[in-house]
Design a protein around this motif. Sequence first.
Motif, PDB file in Angstrom:
ATOM      1  N   PHE A 148       6.835 -21.081   6.411  1.00 30.45           N
ATOM      2  CA  PHE A 148       6.095 -20.660   5.247  1.00 30.45           C
ATOM      3  C   PHE A 148       4.844 -21.512   5.083  1.00 30.45           C
ATOM      4  CE2 PHE A 148       5.943 -18.851   0.946  1.00 30.45           C
ATOM      5  CZ  PHE A 148       6.401 -17.594   1.251  1.00 30.45           C
ATOM      6  N   ASN A 151       5.315 -25.083   3.757  1.00 25.78           N
ATOM      7  CA  ASN A 151       5.737 -25.325   2.379  1.00 25.78           C
ATOM      8  C   ASN A 151       7.244 -25.474   2.228  1.00 25.78           C
ATOM      9  OD1 ASN A 151       3.081 -25.109   1.124  1.00 25.78           O
ATOM     10  ND2 ASN A 151       3.175 -23.032   1.917  1.00 25.78           N
ATOM     11  N   ILE A 152       7.971 -25.079   3.255  1.00 28.52           N
ATOM     12  CA  ILE A 152       9.409 -25.330   3.238  1.00 28.52           C
ATOM     13  C   ILE A 152       9.838 -25.892   4.587  1.00 28.52           C
ATOM     14  CG2 ILE A 152       9.962 -23.537   1.533  1.00 28.52           C
ATOM     15  CD1 ILE A 152      10.895 -21.775   3.812  1.00 28.52           C
ATOM     16  N   ILE A 153      10.983 -26.573   4.585  1.00 33.83           N
ATOM     17  CA  ILE A 153      11.575 -27.064   5.825  1.00 33.83           C
ATOM     18  C   ILE A 153      12.900 -26.342   5.981  1.00 33.83           C
ATOM     19  CG2 ILE A 153      12.567 -29.063   6.983  1.00 33.83           C
ATOM     20  CD1 ILE A 153       9.580 -29.273   6.709  1.00 33.83           C
ATOM     21  N   ALA A 154      13.064 -25.670   7.106  1.00 31.13           N
ATOM     22  CA  ALA A 154      14.288 -24.894   7.305  1.00 31.13           C
ATOM     23  C   ALA A 154      15.118 -25.525   8.411  1.00 31.13           C
ATOM     24  CB  ALA A 154      13.925 -23.463   7.676  1.00 31.13           C
TER      25      ALA A 154
ATOM     26  N   PRO B  15       2.985 -13.213   3.248  1.00 27.06           N
ATOM     27  CA  PRO B  15       2.420 -13.955   2.116  1.00 27.06           C
ATOM     28  C   PRO B  15       1.313 -14.862   2.637  1.00 27.06           C
ATOM     29  CG  PRO B  15       4.586 -14.812   2.713  1.00 27.06           C
ATOM     30  CD  PRO B  15       4.344 -13.622   3.588  1.00 27.06           C
ATOM     31  N   THR B  17       0.065 -17.798   3.236  1.00 29.18           N
ATOM     32  CA  THR B  17       0.460 -19.204   3.169  1.00 29.18           C
ATOM     33  C   THR B  17      -0.683 -20.155   3.505  1.00 29.18           C
ATOM     34  OG1 THR B  17       1.146 -19.080   5.487  1.00 29.18           O
ATOM     35  CG2 THR B  17       2.839 -18.725   3.836  1.00 29.18           C
ATOM     36  N   VAL B  20      -2.846 -22.052   0.327  1.00 30.56           N
ATOM     37  CA  VAL B  20      -1.957 -22.643  -0.657  1.00 30.56           C
ATOM     38  C   VAL B  20      -2.764 -23.608  -1.506  1.00 30.56           C
ATOM     39  CG1 VAL B  20       0.115 -24.018  -0.974  1.00 30.56           C
ATOM     40  CG2 VAL B  20       0.016 -22.331   0.827  1.00 30.56           C
ATOM     41  N   LYS B  22      -3.580 -25.343  -5.381  1.00 31.85           N
ATOM     42  CA  LYS B  22      -2.692 -26.106  -6.246  1.00 31.85           C
ATOM     43  C   LYS B  22      -1.819 -25.215  -7.131  1.00 31.85           C
ATOM     44  CE  LYS B  22      -5.293 -30.365  -6.181  1.00 31.85           C
ATOM     45  NZ  LYS B  22      -5.088 -30.610  -4.803  1.00 31.85           N
ATOM     46  N   MET B  25       1.877 -23.852  -6.128  1.00 30.17           N
ATOM     47  CA  MET B  25       3.080 -24.670  -6.211  1.00 30.17           C
ATOM     48  C   MET B  25       3.529 -24.721  -7.658  1.00 30.17           C
ATOM     49  SD  MET B  25       4.032 -25.815  -3.357  1.00 30.17           S
ATOM     50  CE  MET B  25       3.356 -24.920  -1.976  1.00 30.17           C
ATOM     51  N   VAL B  31       7.619 -23.334  -3.898  1.00 30.93           N
ATOM     52  CA  VAL B  31       6.574 -22.349  -3.658  1.00 30.93           C
ATOM     53  C   VAL B  31       6.596 -21.283  -4.746  1.00 30.93           C
ATOM     54  CG1 VAL B  31       5.674 -20.664  -2.018  1.00 30.93           C
ATOM     55  CG2 VAL B  31       6.873 -22.690  -1.197  1.00 30.93           C
ATOM     56  N   ARG B  33       5.904 -17.955  -5.093  1.00 29.62           N
ATOM     57  CA  ARG B  33       5.631 -16.813  -4.227  1.00 29.62           C
ATOM     58  C   ARG B  33       4.726 -15.785  -4.888  1.00 29.62           C
ATOM     59  NH1 ARG B  33       9.729 -16.619   0.299  1.00 29.62           N
ATOM     60  NH2 ARG B  33      10.654 -18.653   0.066  1.00 29.62           N
ATOM     61  N   LEU B  36       1.108 -16.116  -4.212  1.00 31.53           N
ATOM     62  CA  LEU B  36       0.637 -15.907  -2.847  1.00 31.53           C
ATOM     63  C   LEU B  36       0.496 -14.408  -2.604  1.00 31.53           C
ATOM     64  CD1 LEU B  36       2.950 -18.426  -0.961  1.00 31.53           C
ATOM     65  CD2 LEU B  36       0.575 -18.748  -1.550  1.00 31.53           C
ATOM     66  N   ASP B 128       3.619 -16.637   8.257  1.00 36.03           N
ATOM     67  CA  ASP B 128       4.775 -17.049   7.453  1.00 36.03           C
ATOM     68  C   ASP B 128       5.856 -17.717   8.303  1.00 36.03           C
ATOM     69  OD1 ASP B 128       5.292 -14.684   8.730  1.00 36.03           O
ATOM     70  OD2 ASP B 128       6.466 -13.820   7.096  1.00 36.03           O
ATOM     71  N   ILE B 257      17.423 -24.629   3.392  1.00 34.80           N
ATOM     72  CA  ILE B 257      15.993 -24.569   3.096  1.00 34.80           C
ATOM     73  C   ILE B 257      15.666 -25.702   2.130  1.00 34.80           C
ATOM     74  CG2 ILE B 257      14.238 -23.290   1.780  1.00 34.80           C
ATOM     75  CD1 ILE B 257      14.594 -21.899   4.303  1.00 34.80           C
ATOM     76  N   GLU B 258      14.631 -26.404   2.454  1.00 33.14           N
ATOM     77  CA  GLU B 258      14.243 -27.539   1.610  1.00 33.14           C
ATOM     78  C   GLU B 258      12.806 -27.299   1.189  1.00 33.14           C
ATOM     79  OE1 GLU B 258      13.513 -32.126   2.732  1.00 33.14           O
ATOM     80  OE2 GLU B 258      14.949 -31.056   3.977  1.00 33.14           O
ATOM     81  N   ASN B 259      12.529 -27.313  -0.079  1.00 31.01           N
ATOM     82  CA  ASN B 259      11.152 -27.138  -0.521  1.00 31.01           C
ATOM     83  C   ASN B 259      10.413 -28.460  -0.453  1.00 31.01           C
ATOM     84  OD1 ASN B 259      10.649 -24.346  -1.478  1.00 31.01           O
ATOM     85  ND2 ASN B 259      12.495 -24.787  -2.651  1.00 31.01           N
ATOM     86  N   ILE B 260       9.148 -28.348  -0.104  1.00 32.68           N
ATOM     87  CA  ILE B 260       8.339 -29.551  -0.043  1.00 32.68           C
ATOM     88  C   ILE B 260       7.801 -29.822  -1.439  1.00 32.68           C
ATOM     89  CG2 ILE B 260       6.298 -30.594   0.994  1.00 32.68           C
ATOM     90  CD1 ILE B 260       8.606 -29.918   2.904  1.00 32.68           C
ATOM     91  N   PHE B 262       5.253 -31.355  -3.822  1.00 36.62           N
ATOM     92  CA  PHE B 262       3.894 -31.901  -3.817  1.00 36.62           C
ATOM     93  C   PHE B 262       3.719 -32.889  -4.963  1.00 36.62           C
ATOM     94  CE2 PHE B 262       3.363 -28.602  -0.899  1.00 36.62           C
ATOM     95  CZ  PHE B 262       2.210 -28.854  -0.194  1.00 36.62           C
TER      96      PHE B 262
END
Lengths: 339, 291
Positions: A148, A151-154, B15, B17, B20, B22, B25, B31, B33, B36, B128, B257-260, B262
């Motif tokens: 993505f 923006n994500i780590i899978a 989407p 991506t 991206v 500010k 987020m 994210v 979505r 986007l 994506d 799934i891990e969201n980053i 910011f």
Amino acid sequence: MDNIIIYIETEGGKISDVSLELLTKGRTLAGELSCKLEALIIGSSVEQHTQELFSYGAETVYIAQDKRLEHYLTLPYSAITIDLFKKERPQIALFGATSIGRDLAPRVSSALVSGLTADCTSLEIGDHKEVKSGKEYRNLLYQIRPAFGGNIIATIINPDCRPQMATVREGVMKKEPLKTPVKGVVKVIETKDIIKPEDFVVEIIERHIEERKIDIKGSPIIIAGGFGVGSKENFNLLYELASVLGAEVGASRAAVDAGFAEGARQIGQTGITVRPKLYIAAGISGQIQHTAGMDQSAMIISINSDPNAPIHQIADYAIIGDMNEIIPRMIKSYKLNSK
Amino acid sequence: MTKKLKIVVLAKQVPDTRNVGKNAMKEDGTVNRAALPAIFNPEDMNALEQALRLKDSHPGSVVLLLTMGPARAAEIIREGYYRGADGGVLLTDRKFAGADTLATSYALAMALKKMQPDIIIAGRQAIDGDTAQVGPQVAEKLSLPQVTYAEDIVGFEKNRLVVKRRLERGVESVRTPLPVVITVHATAPECRPRNAKQLMRFKHARTLTEEQDNEHNSYLPLVSPESLRIPEWSVADVGGEESHYGLSGSPTKVKKIENIVFQAKESKRLTSSFEEIDMLMSELISSHTIG
């Protein structure tokens, strides 16, 4: 059976770094799984490389040698790889995320109906329990990658299909030879039994080195320099950092006007507008003409010896100091931490 | 006489991506979505341009788009029309849901068997996922040769296509017979703009699903003429093994799934000492901003 096979790429008569990095990682994985680490190398004269592969821990080196295989071609290279994987049934197969690996690995995975994860940034061994069925899996390969747009780590797994396949970019894993090479064996693949004349329908007409066009807009990381960089020579530091981080180099109008960088790199009102994931501004004061083209970046790091430079106002991280000291430190730190 | 080619462009709605900003987020760092927009995958746009150029040099050729996605992905077919394509097909079925690259390639390959193109052109990868796997996997499923990382389709002579490829440290030109699958790199020429006449003519192109949804929407024509109907194909239309589609046809599963997260916007001031720079770099690496 059930071993790890690393696909070895060569370039200009040398083994690519990414292949040696994958062997280094493969040793750790093979240790955890108590299986063998093996290598597959294809080309016109590649047996010269076996010793180096042993010194990176490959216990078996499969060699496919044929003068028609001097340069990479999708069909014969994938035919050989598919044939070997069908016979040897590795549990894991790793490829470099290069233009070759990303051409070959999907073709192989499709033929074997096995899963493939591209551009992994980390590989680990772990267990998994299927929520619905309650079925438990031991020692799967966790294929960890950003998705993505970063923006994500899978974390991706292939519970039921073998081999578990992944590609990894150059420079992501550490490269380390063994102190004493393993005493490995060489197994020669009889290419003429595998490849057919119709595998050569796509012919290479010519190849040459050509500079890549500048693509600032498409780059997720941009290192930009301003008038404060001081000279065209000093810009080399920015190129060095960019090559380490996989970034592009941009410039402010003042730097372009001063002849430090090409016009195609100019960012700002009269240049290009960018919105990268990370923007590092070095020696840029932060005039509106420049910031208009980059202030939507997701993260901004400013480097400027003037604590009152306006660029620091819009930065997430403002480093006050001399870029000639700071950038080499960034490179050094990245190299220490990224492995 | 020049040969008339049937070209299918594989395109994906994704989407956006890349942009991206500010506001993309949420405050918790996940994210957003909704912020986007759904766009035509950029490299598929480069692929479309290559197809249109072949059509220009080979009058009578046909360029069709093939896309897989939900009902709103019909927008991809309309966008293709606006830029000079002759039509397209939307592959849409709940049974496609949850497909990884392999199950996606299977579905596209089944549809392509029905379309019988001379040339299949796709973008190298979608923004994506960035996997670059679907092109080669479609080629394998159809037992066709593949030419990836194409920057320019240089010419077509004696039933052979000459393609210039963009590699890490240079370029390579190859000659390939048809049919073939080509994936196009971002360094290829940008797509031509929308054509105003095409836009006026095709803005009412609709799938049946869209027409039914728009029944009460008075400013749209109730029924579009047959020539403006965008075909929708389901699993039933393309055939194949049901177990090869969607989630069940996907060897790879997402475990986690891990969201980053910011950073909140507030400048942190650092000195040029190695310790502070090292801390910043480690943070950037662990947040996957770099590396």
